[in-house]
Design a protein around this motif. Structure first.
Motif, PDB file in Angstrom:
ATOM      1  N   LEU A  42       0.672  -1.175  -0.047  1.00  0.00           N
ATOM      2  CA  LEU A  42       0.113   0.028  -0.127  1.00  0.00           C
ATOM      3  C   LEU A  42       0.889   1.297  -0.014  1.00  0.00           C
ATOM      4  O   LEU A  42       2.044   1.074   0.456  1.00  0.00           O
ATOM      5  CB  LEU A  42      -0.777  -0.135   1.213  1.00  0.00           C
ATOM      6  CG  LEU A  42      -1.747  -1.227   1.372  1.00  0.00           C
ATOM      7  CD1 LEU A  42      -2.605  -1.123   2.611  1.00  0.00           C
ATOM      8  CD2 LEU A  42      -2.868  -1.242   0.107  1.00  0.00           C
ATOM      9  N   ASN A  43       0.307   2.309  -0.805  1.00  0.00           N
ATOM     10  CA  ASN A  43       1.005   3.516  -0.868  1.00  0.00           C
ATOM     11  C   ASN A  43       0.502   4.471   0.012  1.00  0.00           C
ATOM     12  O   ASN A  43      -0.136   5.544  -0.219  1.00  0.00           O
ATOM     13  CB  ASN A  43       0.967   4.263  -2.219  1.00  0.00           C
ATOM     14  CG  ASN A  43       1.945   5.399  -2.625  1.00  0.00           C
ATOM     15  OD1 ASN A  43       2.833   5.443  -1.781  1.00  0.00           O
ATOM     16  ND2 ASN A  43       1.570   6.153  -3.538  1.00  0.00           N
ATOM     17  N   LEU A  44       0.958   4.132   1.323  1.00  0.00           N
ATOM     18  CA  LEU A  44       0.406   5.194   2.615  1.00  0.00           C
ATOM     19  C   LEU A  44       1.313   5.516   3.414  1.00  0.00           C
ATOM     20  O   LEU A  44       2.307   4.665   3.622  1.00  0.00           O
ATOM     21  CB  LEU A  44      -0.799   4.367   3.402  1.00  0.00           C
ATOM     22  CG  LEU A  44      -2.163   3.915   3.178  1.00  0.00           C
ATOM     23  CD1 LEU A  44      -2.722   2.990   4.175  1.00  0.00           C
ATOM     24  CD2 LEU A  44      -3.040   5.274   2.776  1.00  0.00           C
ATOM     25  N   THR A  45       1.146   6.725   3.881  1.00  0.00           N
ATOM     26  CA  THR A  45       2.284   7.363   4.616  1.00  0.00           C
ATOM     27  C   THR A  45       2.171   6.897   6.255  1.00  0.00           C
ATOM     28  O   THR A  45       1.232   6.529   6.663  1.00  0.00           O
ATOM     29  CB  THR A  45       2.224   8.923   4.585  1.00  0.00           C
ATOM     30  OG1 THR A  45       1.182   9.357   5.326  1.00  0.00           O
ATOM     31  CG2 THR A  45       2.708   9.306   3.093  1.00  0.00           C
ATOM     32  N   PRO A  46       3.206   6.756   7.057  1.00  0.00           N
ATOM     33  CA  PRO A  46       3.168   6.320   8.275  1.00  0.00           C
ATOM     34  C   PRO A  46       2.250   7.324   9.120  1.00  0.00           C
ATOM     35  O   PRO A  46       2.346   8.652   8.514  1.00  0.00           O
ATOM     36  CB  PRO A  46       4.830   6.625   8.755  1.00  0.00           C
ATOM     37  CG  PRO A  46       5.491   6.413   7.528  1.00  0.00           C
ATOM     38  CD  PRO A  46       4.659   6.982   6.339  1.00  0.00           C
ATOM     39  N   GLY A  47       1.553   7.111  10.125  1.00  0.00           N
ATOM     40  CA  GLY A  47       0.608   8.017  10.691  1.00  0.00           C
ATOM     41  C   GLY A  47      -0.778   7.808  10.070  1.00  0.00           C
ATOM     42  O   GLY A  47      -1.708   8.751  10.442  1.00  0.00           O
ATOM     43  N   SER A  48      -0.793   7.218   8.943  1.00  0.00           N
ATOM     44  CA  SER A  48      -2.339   7.330   8.397  1.00  0.00           C
ATOM     45  C   SER A  48      -3.434   6.796   9.192  1.00  0.00           C
ATOM     46  O   SER A  48      -2.957   6.088  10.223  1.00  0.00           O
ATOM     47  CB  SER A  48      -2.385   6.429   6.986  1.00  0.00           C
ATOM     48  OG  SER A  48      -1.471   7.130   5.852  1.00  0.00           O
ATOM     49  N   THR A  49      -4.755   6.840   8.981  1.00  0.00           N
ATOM     50  CA  THR A  49      -5.813   6.634   9.753  1.00  0.00           C
ATOM     51  C   THR A  49      -6.454   5.344   9.516  1.00  0.00           C
ATOM     52  O   THR A  49      -5.994   4.776   8.289  1.00  0.00           O
ATOM     53  CB  THR A  49      -7.034   7.698   9.695  1.00  0.00           C
ATOM     54  OG1 THR A  49      -7.413   7.568   8.160  1.00  0.00           O
ATOM     55  CG2 THR A  49      -6.470   8.970   9.937  1.00  0.00           C
ATOM     56  N   ARG A  50      -7.218   4.484  10.094  1.00  0.00           N
ATOM     57  CA  ARG A  50      -7.827   3.407   9.780  1.00  0.00           C
ATOM     58  C   ARG A  50      -8.671   3.596   8.572  1.00  0.00           C
ATOM     59  O   ARG A  50      -8.655   2.729   7.772  1.00  0.00           O
ATOM     60  CB  ARG A  50      -8.517   2.912  11.120  1.00  0.00           C
ATOM     61  CG  ARG A  50      -9.189   1.602  10.611  1.00  0.00           C
ATOM     62  CD  ARG A  50     -10.025   0.943  11.835  1.00  0.00           C
ATOM     63  NE  ARG A  50     -10.667  -0.030  11.515  1.00  0.00           N
ATOM     64  CZ  ARG A  50     -11.090  -1.178  12.455  1.00  0.00           C
ATOM     65  NH1 ARG A  50     -11.087  -0.744  13.695  1.00  0.00           N
ATOM     66  NH2 ARG A  50     -11.786  -2.226  11.867  1.00  0.00           N
ATOM     67  N   LYS A  51      -9.218   4.521   8.485  1.00  0.00           N
ATOM     68  CA  LYS A  51     -10.266   4.787   7.426  1.00  0.00           C
ATOM     69  C   LYS A  51      -9.388   4.865   6.105  1.00  0.00           C
ATOM     70  O   LYS A  51      -9.770   4.339   5.110  1.00  0.00           O
ATOM     71  CB  LYS A  51     -10.888   6.291   7.565  1.00  0.00           C
ATOM     72  CG  LYS A  51     -11.918   6.391   6.516  1.00  0.00           C
ATOM     73  CD  LYS A  51     -12.597   7.872   6.687  1.00  0.00           C
ATOM     74  CE  LYS A  51     -13.697   8.107   5.774  1.00  0.00           C
ATOM     75  NZ  LYS A  51     -14.418   9.200   5.737  1.00  0.00           N
TER      76      LYS A  51
END
Length: 178
Positions: free
Chosen positions: A147-156
């Motif tokens: 996944l292309n998500l940054t650290p600290g992203s939310t559950r949503k």
């Protein structure tokens, strides 16, 4: 005659492949506690407050990464998220005590997001005293991608990014009350 034999051979190979896939065991997750049993205090806010180890079996061969979501649906304000982590290689063990930071390289590589305490990483069971027994769901998802998500992203944000990529999932539930 050749066409009939080729057709029969094709049907037979489809049948065999379906049987092999049908016999693949479901992914499973185990921990330091039995399913639906007490979570040891060590893994709660009353103890050391570190994540328990997770043992994952039957991970699909085509899994590119794992996701962990831990939550408490019995929380007074609705489901409360205790831990989200993603881009975990398809490993069979997540050791206890993963560092509480956005990107972790060791002991297992992963990215972690914000829990409902407003912190990055795992925060264990901590139900209000006298509120009764709470159930903590430790879910592991196998994905066909990273996944292309940054650290600290939310559950949503995590759940949105996972859509269409979950190829297997497993769960163990622990209980705790104060």
């Amino acid at each position: 005659m050749k066409r009939v034999l080729l057709s029969l051979l094709l049907l037979f190979s489809i049948f065999i492949s379906g049987c092999i896939e049908g016999n693949q065991e479901k992914m499973k997750v185990l921990s330091a506690f039995e399913n639906n049993s007490q979570i040891p205090e060590k893994y709660t806010c009353d103890g050391v407050n570190i994540n328990p180890p997770l043992y994952i079996s039957n991970i699909p061969e085509n899994a590119k990464s794992l996701v962990i979501i831990v939550d408490d649906p019995d929380a007074p304000g609705g489901t409360f998220t205790h831990w989200i982590a993603w881009n975990i290689p398809p490993v069979e063990k997540i050791p206890e005590g993963i560092p509480k930071k956005g990107e972790v390289e060791s002991p297992v590589k992963m990215v972690q997001g914000i829990n409902d305490f407003g912190r990055i990483g795992y925060d264990g069971p901590c139900p209000p005293p006298g509120h009764g027994l709470h159930h903590y769901h430790f879910r592991v998802y196998a994905l066909d991608t990273t996944l292309n998500l940054t650290p600290g992203s939310t559950r949503k944000e995590l759940e949105e990014a996972m859509k269409g990529h979950v190829i297997a999932e497993a769960e163990i539930v622990g209980v705790y009350e104060r």
